[in-house]
Design a protein around this motif. Structure first.
Motif, PDB file in Angstrom:
ATOM      1  N   GLN A  11       0.867  -1.193   0.394  1.00 43.46           N
ATOM      2  CA  GLN A  11       0.264  -0.159   0.129  1.00 43.46           C
ATOM      3  C   GLN A  11       0.568   0.989  -0.036  1.00 43.46           C
ATOM      4  O   GLN A  11       0.787   2.686  -0.411  1.00 43.46           O
ATOM      5  N   VAL A  12       2.286   0.717   0.703  1.00 45.12           N
ATOM      6  CA  VAL A  12       2.925   2.550   0.700  1.00 45.12           C
ATOM      7  C   VAL A  12       3.730   2.189  -0.515  1.00 45.12           C
ATOM      8  O   VAL A  12       3.686   3.753  -1.323  1.00 45.12           O
ATOM      9  N   VAL A  13       3.710   1.545  -1.467  1.00 43.88           N
ATOM     10  CA  VAL A  13       4.441   1.819  -2.596  1.00 43.88           C
ATOM     11  C   VAL A  13       3.075   2.043  -3.563  1.00 43.88           C
ATOM     12  O   VAL A  13       3.621   2.936  -4.674  1.00 43.88           O
ATOM     13  N   ARG A  14       1.621   1.967  -3.556  1.00 41.11           N
ATOM     14  CA  ARG A  14       0.882   1.872  -4.442  1.00 41.11           C
ATOM     15  C   ARG A  14       0.511   3.420  -4.075  1.00 41.11           C
ATOM     16  O   ARG A  14       0.313   4.006  -5.277  1.00 41.11           O
ATOM     17  N   SER A  15       1.116   3.905  -3.061  1.00 40.31           N
ATOM     18  CA  SER A  15      -0.057   5.843  -2.649  1.00 40.31           C
ATOM     19  C   SER A  15       1.115   5.974  -3.333  1.00 40.31           C
ATOM     20  O   SER A  15       0.760   7.209  -3.589  1.00 40.31           O
ATOM     21  N   PHE A  16       2.433   5.734  -3.736  1.00 36.99           N
ATOM     22  CA  PHE A  16       3.351   6.632  -4.100  1.00 36.99           C
ATOM     23  C   PHE A  16       3.382   6.550  -5.047  1.00 36.99           C
ATOM     24  O   PHE A  16       2.879   7.892  -5.984  1.00 36.99           O
ATOM     25  N   TYR A  17       2.688   5.446  -6.281  1.00 38.14           N
ATOM     26  CA  TYR A  17       2.807   5.647  -7.719  1.00 38.14           C
ATOM     27  C   TYR A  17       1.925   6.378  -8.220  1.00 38.14           C
ATOM     28  O   TYR A  17       2.046   7.072  -8.900  1.00 38.14           O
ATOM     29  N   ASN A  18       0.093   6.525  -6.858  1.00 34.14           N
ATOM     30  CA  ASN A  18      -0.729   7.591  -7.335  1.00 34.14           C
ATOM     31  C   ASN A  18      -0.212   8.556  -7.292  1.00 34.14           C
ATOM     32  O   ASN A  18      -0.431   9.212  -8.386  1.00 34.14           O
ATOM     33  N   ASP A  19       0.680   9.106  -6.704  1.00 33.72           N
ATOM     34  CA  ASP A  19       0.522  10.346  -6.302  1.00 33.72           C
ATOM     35  C   ASP A  19       1.768  10.657  -7.442  1.00 33.72           C
ATOM     36  O   ASP A  19       1.092  12.040  -7.805  1.00 33.72           O
ATOM     37  N   LEU A  20       2.645   9.878  -7.176  1.00 33.58           N
ATOM     38  CA  LEU A  20       4.260  10.141  -9.052  1.00 33.58           C
ATOM     39  C   LEU A  20       3.301   9.880  -9.735  1.00 33.58           C
ATOM     40  O   LEU A  20       3.177  11.281 -10.849  1.00 33.58           O
ATOM     41  N   ASP A  21       2.186   9.019 -10.127  1.00 31.47           N
ATOM     42  CA  ASP A  21       1.898   9.444 -11.623  1.00 31.47           C
ATOM     43  C   ASP A  21       0.576  10.686 -11.869  1.00 31.47           C
ATOM     44  O   ASP A  21       0.218  10.505 -13.104  1.00 31.47           O
ATOM     45  N   MET A  22       0.397  10.937 -10.875  1.00 29.63           N
ATOM     46  CA  MET A  22      -0.531  12.579 -11.162  1.00 29.63           C
ATOM     47  C   MET A  22       0.060  13.500 -10.771  1.00 29.63           C
ATOM     48  O   MET A  22      -0.972  14.406 -11.169  1.00 29.63           O
ATOM     49  N   ALA A  23       0.608  13.818 -10.170  1.00 30.31           N
ATOM     50  CA  ALA A  23       1.157  14.922  -9.432  1.00 30.31           C
ATOM     51  C   ALA A  23       1.988  15.714 -11.024  1.00 30.31           C
ATOM     52  O   ALA A  23       2.350  15.210 -12.323  1.00 30.31           O
ATOM     53  N   GLU A  24       1.670  17.138 -11.423  1.00 29.22           N
ATOM     54  CA  GLU A  24       2.390  17.765 -11.393  1.00 29.22           C
ATOM     55  C   GLU A  24       4.625  17.479 -12.077  1.00 29.22           C
ATOM     56  O   GLU A  24       4.350  17.783 -11.569  1.00 29.22           O
ATOM     57  N   VAL A  25       4.392  17.981 -13.417  1.00 27.51           N
ATOM     58  CA  VAL A  25       5.897  17.894 -13.314  1.00 27.51           C
ATOM     59  C   VAL A  25       6.409  19.007 -12.079  1.00 27.51           C
ATOM     60  O   VAL A  25       7.494  18.049 -11.319  1.00 27.51           O
ATOM     61  N   THR A  70       4.660  12.803 -22.740  1.00 34.01           N
ATOM     62  CA  THR A  70       2.875  14.229 -22.880  1.00 34.01           C
ATOM     63  C   THR A  70       2.014  13.018 -22.323  1.00 34.01           C
ATOM     64  O   THR A  70       2.049  11.677 -23.034  1.00 34.01           O
ATOM     65  N   ARG A  71       1.065  13.174 -20.908  1.00 30.85           N
ATOM     66  CA  ARG A  71       0.139  11.946 -21.282  1.00 30.85           C
ATOM     67  C   ARG A  71       0.680  10.364 -20.573  1.00 30.85           C
ATOM     68  O   ARG A  71       0.095  10.083 -20.813  1.00 30.85           O
ATOM     69  N   MET A  72       1.744  10.961 -19.596  1.00 34.02           N
ATOM     70  CA  MET A  72       2.466   9.237 -19.447  1.00 34.02           C
ATOM     71  C   MET A  72       1.618   8.568 -18.522  1.00 34.02           C
ATOM     72  O   MET A  72       0.197   9.636 -17.272  1.00 34.02           O
ATOM     73  N   GLN A  73       1.457   6.975 -18.916  1.00 34.80           N
ATOM     74  CA  GLN A  73       0.684   6.650 -18.159  1.00 34.80           C
ATOM     75  C   GLN A  73       1.336   5.523 -17.114  1.00 34.80           C
ATOM     76  O   GLN A  73       2.234   5.158 -18.278  1.00 34.80           O
ATOM     77  N   ARG A  74       1.005   4.344 -16.273  1.00 34.21           N
ATOM     78  CA  ARG A  74       1.301   3.289 -16.433  1.00 34.21           C
ATOM     79  C   ARG A  74       0.817   2.788 -16.045  1.00 34.21           C
ATOM     80  O   ARG A  74       0.432   2.439 -15.861  1.00 34.21           O
TER      81      ARG A  74
END
Length: 350
Positions: A11-25, A70-74
């Motif tokens: 869950q720690v890593v999932r939260s990190f990925y979610n915030d990383l992928d949603m963050a503005e540059v 542009t518009r990168m997704q995991r």
């Protein structure tokens, strides 16, 4: 290891990925500082190598990459956690593997953009302590991206160039808790395979050796420059045999982390081993210079044998040690006229 501890680390890593992928540059350095230890040790492929601290990682790797794609997704193919087989450094590690997908609209590492869809295949191991990530090994196939951009960083490869799919069984993303006995079985099988791999000049012919731990219809998803191959016979002919013939003085295998969960497992080293190219490799002549192999391997077990293997090798680092700077060579032949595409304002990763 209690399942609750593994689930917490996931869950720690999932939260990190979610915030990383949603963050503005512009927000990425601060976001990483919230999720990672101030003393984060991050290991990445050449030219990034080792970086200390989350803000430095954000500025050196994530912000330039997000600015280019542009518009990168995991797109996840494997997600698992386990207690490290090794007591040093030990700890709980979470592994994810898949692709970072986006529109290649701006240069990255002096690779000219195409304005088209590209996939950067990656695999990452994160050590989790409490609520923070304290250590990361993230390996990514830069030559694979080059080839999608129309470049040929290496001579023709012995196996097939593919955008590698995830597991045939589609069960590699393990957000939920898994049967601990299955993970132990997977890890034990990987141990036996690594023991066979370390012998090379054993008593058995290569194909018979491989059959001890691999299904006959094995799939080996190798890095760009080597390629992907299918069945023991073709793997032996298109990679394992040529690789063994091309090297001498192979060191013992050394890993930093090795884990297994469910039917999946994997490991990484820094480096995993060293060897001397004495018979030629990847269409290039022998150099006689020792070279390091930084590798991540991810495996899928089917019953009592291995069925699939995804392999990440830092070939840019290896060849630079041999006197060939692939990135510099690509920079010299790149076209300045193709340095940037016009991107609609609404598509910017701002």
């Amino acid at each position: 290891m209690k399942k609750t501890q593994l689930q917490h680390a996931k869950q720690v890593v999932r939260s990190f990925y979610n915030d990383l992928d949603m963050a503005e540059v512009a927000e990425i350095p601060a976001m990483m500082a919230r999720h990672c230890s101030p003393n984060l040790l991050w290991r990445g492929y050449h030219p990034f190598d080792e970086i200390s601290g989350p803000e430095a990682v954000a500025q050196a790797f994530w912000q330039p990459l997000r600015g280019a794609l542009t518009r990168m997704q995991r797109r996840l193919d494997v997600f698992m956690a386990g207690e490290n087989y090794y007591s040093d450094p030990g700890g709980i590690w979470v592994c994810s593997m898949g692709h970072l997908m986006g529109l290649f609209d701006r240069p990255w590492l002096n690779i000219a953009p195409t304005g088209k869809l590209v996939f950067l295949r990656y695999c990452a191991f994160h050590r989790v302590e409490g609520e923070q990530i304290t250590e990361t090994a993230m390996y990514f196939d830069i030559p694979h991206l080059m080839m999608q951009a129309g470049l040929q960083p290496f001579p023709p490869q012995t196996a097939s160039h593919q955008v590698q799919p995830g597991p045939q069984t589609h069960d590699g993303v393990m957000f939920d808790a898994q049967d601990s006995a299955a993970g132990e079985q997977t890890l034990d099988l990987i141990q036996r395979m690594v023991t066979d791999l370390g012998t090379w000049q054993g008593a058995l012919p290569l194909e018979e050796e491989l059959a001890r731990t691999w299904h006959d219809d094995m799939l080996w998803w190798g890095p760009a420059g080597i390629g992907a191959t299918y069945t023991i016979e073709r793997y032996a002919k298109q990679h394992s045999g040529p690789f063994r013939a091309g090297f001498t003085e192979r060191s013992k295998t050394q890993h930093i982390c090795r884990i297994g969960e469910g039917n999946f497992g994997g490991f990484f080293g820094w480096p995993n081993f060293t060897a001397v190219p004495s018979g030629g490799f990847m269409g290039m002549p022998a150099t006689g210079k020792p070279g390091e192999f930084r590798v991540i391997d991810i495996y899928r077990r089917d019953g009592d044998k291995l069925a699939e293997n995804w392999v990440f090798i830092d070939l840019l680092h290896f060849w630079k040690q041999q006197g060939v700077d692939i990135l510099e060579r690509m920079r010299q032949i790149g076209s300045p006229a193709m340095s940037t595409f016009h991107v609609p304002q609404g598509d910017l990763n701002t």
